[in-house]
Motif scaffolding. Structure first.
Motif, PDB file in Angstrom:
ATOM      1  N   GLU A 570       0.807  -1.222   0.000  1.00 41.85           N
ATOM      2  CA  GLU A 570       0.000   0.000   0.000  1.00 41.85           C
ATOM      3  C   GLU A 570       0.845   1.278   0.000  1.00 41.85           C
ATOM      4  O   GLU A 570       0.308   2.375  -0.178  1.00 41.85           O
ATOM      5  N   VAL A 571       2.143   1.142   0.187  1.00 46.67           N
ATOM      6  CA  VAL A 571       2.991   2.332   0.320  1.00 46.67           C
ATOM      7  C   VAL A 571       3.055   3.106  -0.984  1.00 46.67           C
ATOM      8  O   VAL A 571       2.757   4.318  -1.045  1.00 46.67           O
ATOM      9  N   ALA A 572       3.459   2.435  -2.062  1.00 46.24           N
ATOM     10  CA  ALA A 572       3.635   3.123  -3.341  1.00 46.24           C
ATOM     11  C   ALA A 572       2.328   3.736  -3.857  1.00 46.24           C
ATOM     12  O   ALA A 572       2.315   4.915  -4.257  1.00 46.24           O
ATOM     13  N   PRO A 573       1.191   3.025  -3.888  1.00 43.92           N
ATOM     14  CA  PRO A 573      -0.061   3.661  -4.364  1.00 43.92           C
ATOM     15  C   PRO A 573      -0.487   4.854  -3.503  1.00 43.92           C
ATOM     16  O   PRO A 573      -1.002   5.844  -4.031  1.00 43.92           O
ATOM     17  N   THR A 574      -0.274   4.755  -2.171  1.00 49.20           N
ATOM     18  CA  THR A 574      -0.678   5.863  -1.297  1.00 49.20           C
ATOM     19  C   THR A 574       0.137   7.119  -1.583  1.00 49.20           C
ATOM     20  O   THR A 574      -0.396   8.228  -1.711  1.00 49.20           O
ATOM     21  N   VAL A 575       1.450   6.953  -1.702  1.00 44.51           N
ATOM     22  CA  VAL A 575       2.310   8.107  -1.988  1.00 44.51           C
ATOM     23  C   VAL A 575       2.017   8.648  -3.389  1.00 44.51           C
ATOM     24  O   VAL A 575       2.002   9.866  -3.613  1.00 44.51           O
ATOM     25  N   TYR A 576       1.748   7.737  -4.327  1.00 41.84           N
ATOM     26  CA  TYR A 576       1.444   8.168  -5.697  1.00 41.84           C
ATOM     27  C   TYR A 576       0.191   9.049  -5.718  1.00 41.84           C
ATOM     28  O   TYR A 576       0.180  10.135  -6.325  1.00 41.84           O
ATOM     29  N   ASP A 577      -0.887   8.603  -5.060  1.00 41.94           N
ATOM     30  CA  ASP A 577      -2.121   9.401  -5.034  1.00 41.94           C
ATOM     31  C   ASP A 577      -1.893  10.757  -4.371  1.00 41.94           C
ATOM     32  O   ASP A 577      -2.449  11.782  -4.802  1.00 41.94           O
ATOM     33  N   GLN A 578      -1.076  10.771  -3.328  1.00 45.32           N
ATOM     34  CA  GLN A 578      -0.830  12.026  -2.615  1.00 45.32           C
ATOM     35  C   GLN A 578      -0.058  13.016  -3.491  1.00 45.32           C
ATOM     36  O   GLN A 578      -0.382  14.205  -3.542  1.00 45.32           O
ATOM     37  N   LEU A 579       0.957  12.551  -4.186  1.00 49.99           N
ATOM     38  CA  LEU A 579       1.746  13.437  -5.039  1.00 49.99           C
ATOM     39  C   LEU A 579       0.946  13.936  -6.227  1.00 49.99           C
ATOM     40  O   LEU A 579       1.050  15.114  -6.609  1.00 49.99           O
ATOM     41  N   VAL A 580       0.147  13.077  -6.821  1.00 44.36           N
ATOM     42  CA  VAL A 580      -0.680  13.504  -7.962  1.00 44.36           C
ATOM     43  C   VAL A 580      -1.703  14.538  -7.520  1.00 44.36           C
ATOM     44  O   VAL A 580      -1.971  15.519  -8.233  1.00 44.36           O
ATOM     45  N   SER A 581      -2.272  14.372  -6.318  1.00 44.96           N
ATOM     46  CA  SER A 581      -3.266  15.337  -5.839  1.00 44.96           C
ATOM     47  C   SER A 581      -2.632  16.699  -5.527  1.00 44.96           C
ATOM     48  O   SER A 581      -3.308  17.725  -5.572  1.00 44.96           O
TER      49      SER A 581
END
Length: 719
Positions: A570-581
């Motif tokens: 879950e680490v990579a998808p969570t950070v990815y969503d945060q950076l894109v937002s």
């Protein structure tokens, strides 16, 4: 004596917690107490009262000011001007609080162009002294004299009328302040001596006499025939400095003239060149023609001059800074001694750069005292040369008694005070075997081989209070001695690139510094200074953000294989969503651009000629998720810039093999990386540290003094 039971404590006595029976009632202070408190805030000493009176006189269009002082201003402080005067009808409210002709609405504070505007000076003085005003306007047929006490008109003697009285007088205004602090005995007793207070008064008069063009100043003690300060109206600024300070300063001044439309300011003044140095700094600063103090600017200028003056030498500086009134808040201090203005750090940096440039232009000619060493009389002379004159050997000639003349008394500098300052001198790194064996390592700077494109984008002016607060925190944590050491250091060499340790020389001391820690602090400060104006390193083709984050997760799992307290998937998808937002904010403030498709288009470029290790890019991106405070603006900027600075800090390279006894040689890629790292650290980073690093107290952990030449000489003297 113990207090009897049942009685309340005396007024003004602090009550203990067990004696508190309930909250005290809140009452409004008596108006007389309010006025005395306000007067004590504005008029702290006679010099403050005089400053207010001088500013009022200049605002009235005066071209001549005569100041008379008795007992350091405590007995009498009188100022006479030839300004426009005061209308008789305005005399009844002249000394009431908040009565002024210079301010009508609060919005006028954004465009204030006069010295006074609140109408508190005369009111405050009238509450703590006996005030007499004699004034005459151009239209009036006579002068009018009025006495004030407690902000209101008062009779000169009991039984007389309090109304202003007609008298003879010349155009202008004369204000006499007598018995200052007569009703505040604690304040009056705090003053040491009249001569000390007069010296402070003379300092205030001297500042305005230098700055106020076309205004004559005269200041003298009561009973003395001659004036302590006398400046004619037609004197130039340089002549005013010569009259008030001394000729030695006036002869060594260089002009300063700078304007900048981006930050809306211009500055002019006179600063001393490298031929003059005093025991302490003389700093005259006027912002929008108002005499103010700025400890930040004074420290920055002292640091700039430290590269040109002998150790302990201090400069003379007179600066007149004009800033758009909308960018200045003058109403932040009761005595208006301090002001706030936008882009303070940037303006100070530009002023210091201009001073450094002017000093470099005139530093080709230095003045030295030389002395003839022949057997005849001694004839001192002054010569000017690009380098200090060499010592003239003594000439011996026999006298009638057969004796020769004495040898010259020139002293050779002690070896323990010699400092190597030539950058071309041999460095300690050339003596290390492992560096000598590597023929591909060059000691000279090489180009980084990167092509740069320049755009016409205008620089963004940062008005965020959070960024300004972070900049102020850096200045508050500055360590003066360590900052001077970095500003005047000579780079010795890299000691260990695996532990990121380098040696520098500061004066006669040798330091080992953790250049990784220093670089991280420097890039953090650079991020605050250039906030919103970063360049960009663009990727062609773009990089996949998801793949970079997956790589970072795999690296973290390899380092901590036994950690099971959270789900790695879950680490990579969570950070990815945060950076894109947060893509919009990251692009605007930090030049970190992420496309809507999730591609990494660019990362910030912080320094030309230096490229961070892109092998650290996945680790940098994954840390932006949990280690950046995205909920608080100040915390977000602080934590993001810290992570960015850590990414830009030089990498730690694997240990270098010695190449002896058949040991395997380093591969070509590692050799290239080590060569580029050494070039960047020596030629780019430490040069930048020398120019603009503010060494904070936290850097003391990464700095160790390993040798002191004077200390070593003491040790060997005992052997």
């Amino acid at each position: 004596m113990a207090e009897s039971p049942g009685t309340s404590p005396a007024r003004g006595t602090k009550r203990k917690a067990d004696e508190m029976q309930g909250p005290r009632r809140i009452r409004a202070l008596h108006q007389d107490v309010v006025n005395k408190i306000a007067a004590g805030e504005i008029i702290v000493a006679p010099m403050h009262a005089l400053k207010e009176l001088i500013e009022n006189a200049v605002d009235a269009g005066s071209t001549s000011l005569e100041i008379l002082v008795k007992d350091g201003g405590l007995k009498l402080l009188q100022i006479t001007d030839n300004g426009c005067g005061i209308n008789k009808d305005d005399l009844p409210i002249l000394c009431e609080r908040f009565t002024t002709s210079k301010l009508k609405a609060f919005e006028d504070l954004t465009s204030i162009g006069t010295y006074g505007f609140r109408g508190e000076a005369l009111a405050s003085i009238s509450h703590i002294a006996h005030l007499t005003v004699t004034t005459k306007t151009a239209e009036s047929s006579c002068a009018w004299k009025a006495h004030y006490l407690g902000g209101k008109l008062a009779p000169l003697k009991p039984g007389q009328s309090e109304e202003p009285k007609a008298c003879a007088g010349r155009p202008g205004t004369q204000i006499a302040v007598e018995d200052l602090f007569y009703n505040v005995p604690s304040r009056r007793q705090a003053f040491r001596s009249p001569s000390e207070e007069y010296a402070k008064i003379a300092d205030v008069v001297g500042k305005y006499a230098v700055h106020c063009h076309g205004v004559a100043f005269s200041c003298k003690k009561h009973g003395e025939a001659g004036a302590g300060i006398a400046v004619p109206a037609n004197a130039t600024t340089r002549d005013r400095i010569r009259m008030i300070h001394n000729t030695a300063i006036a002869n060594e001044l260089i002009g300063l003239d700078l304007a900048n439309s981006q930050y809306g300011f211009k500055v002019d003044g006179l600063v001393s060149n490298a031929n003059y140095h005093g025991k302490r700094t003389t700093f005259l600063l006027f912002i929008n023609h108002r005499s103010v103090d700025s400890s930040n600017m004074k420290k920055a200028i002292d640091q700039t001059y430290s590269m040109f003056l002998p150790k302990g030498g201090k400069p003379f500086t007179y600066l007149s800074l004009e800033i758009d009134p909308a960018r200045v808040d003058v109403n932040v201090h009761p005595t208006k001694r301090e002001v706030n203005f936008l882009n303070e750090a940037e303006i100070i940096e530009l002023v210091c750069d201009e001073i450094r440039t002017r000093l470099g232009q005139v530093d080709t000619s230095r003045t030295f005292m030389t002395q003839s060493l022949l057997g005849g009389g001694v004839t001192p002379s002054i010569s000017k040369a690009n380098i200090p004159p060499t010592e003239t050997p003594s000439t011996q000639r026999p006298t009638q008694q057969g004796r020769s003349t004495a040898k010259p008394s020139t002293q050779k500098p002690y070896e323990n005070n010699l400092v190597r300052t030539d950058a071309k001198s041999r460095k300690i790194t050339t003596m290390l075997p492992q560096l000598q064996s590597n023929a591909t390592l060059s000691r000279e700077p090489t180009a980084d081989g990167v092509e740069y494109e320049y755009t016409e984008r205008e620089a963004t002016i940062c008005r965020l209070t959070t960024v300004k607060a972070l900049r102020a925190t850096v200045r508050e944590n500055m360590h003066n001695e360590l900052t001077d050491a970095f500003a005047n250091h000579s780079f010795v060499g890299i000691v260990d690139d695996r532990k990121r340790i380098a040696a520098i020389q500061g004066g006669v001391k040798l330091f080992l510094v953790d250049y990784g820690m220093v670089a991280a602090e420097y890039f953090y400060q650079l991020g605050l200074t250039d906030f919103g104006n970063f360049g960009s390193i663009r990727f062609n083709p773009p990089l996949s953000l998801k793949e970079l984050l997956d790589i970072a997760v795999e690296q973290a799992k390899a380092q901590e294989p036994d950690r099971t307290d959270f789900n790695w998937d879950e680490v990579a998808p969570t950070v990815y969503d945060q950076l894109v937002s947060k893509a919009g904010m990251l692009t605007e403030y930090f030049s970190l651009e992420i496309s809507p498709e999730g591609d990494l288009l660019s990362i910030p470029l912080m320094m030309k000629g230096y490229m961070p290790s892109l092998a650290k890019l996945p680790h940098f991106l994954i840390r932006l998720g949990p280690h950046v405070n995205w909920r608080d603006e100040k915390g977000c900027f602080h934590s993001f810039l810290r992570e960015l600075a850590s990414f830009y800090a030089p990498e730690s390279l694997p240990g270098e093999s010695s190449g002896k006894d058949g040991a395997e040689e380093e591969d070509a890629e590692l050799v290239s990386r080590r060569r580029e790292l050494h070039r960047a650290v020596e030629s780019v980073l430490f040069s930048a540290f020398k120019a603009r690093l503010v060494a904070t107290k936290g850097l003391l952990k990464g700095t160790i003094e390993v040798a002191n030449l004077k200390g070593l000489y003491r040790v060997f003297e005992r052997c």
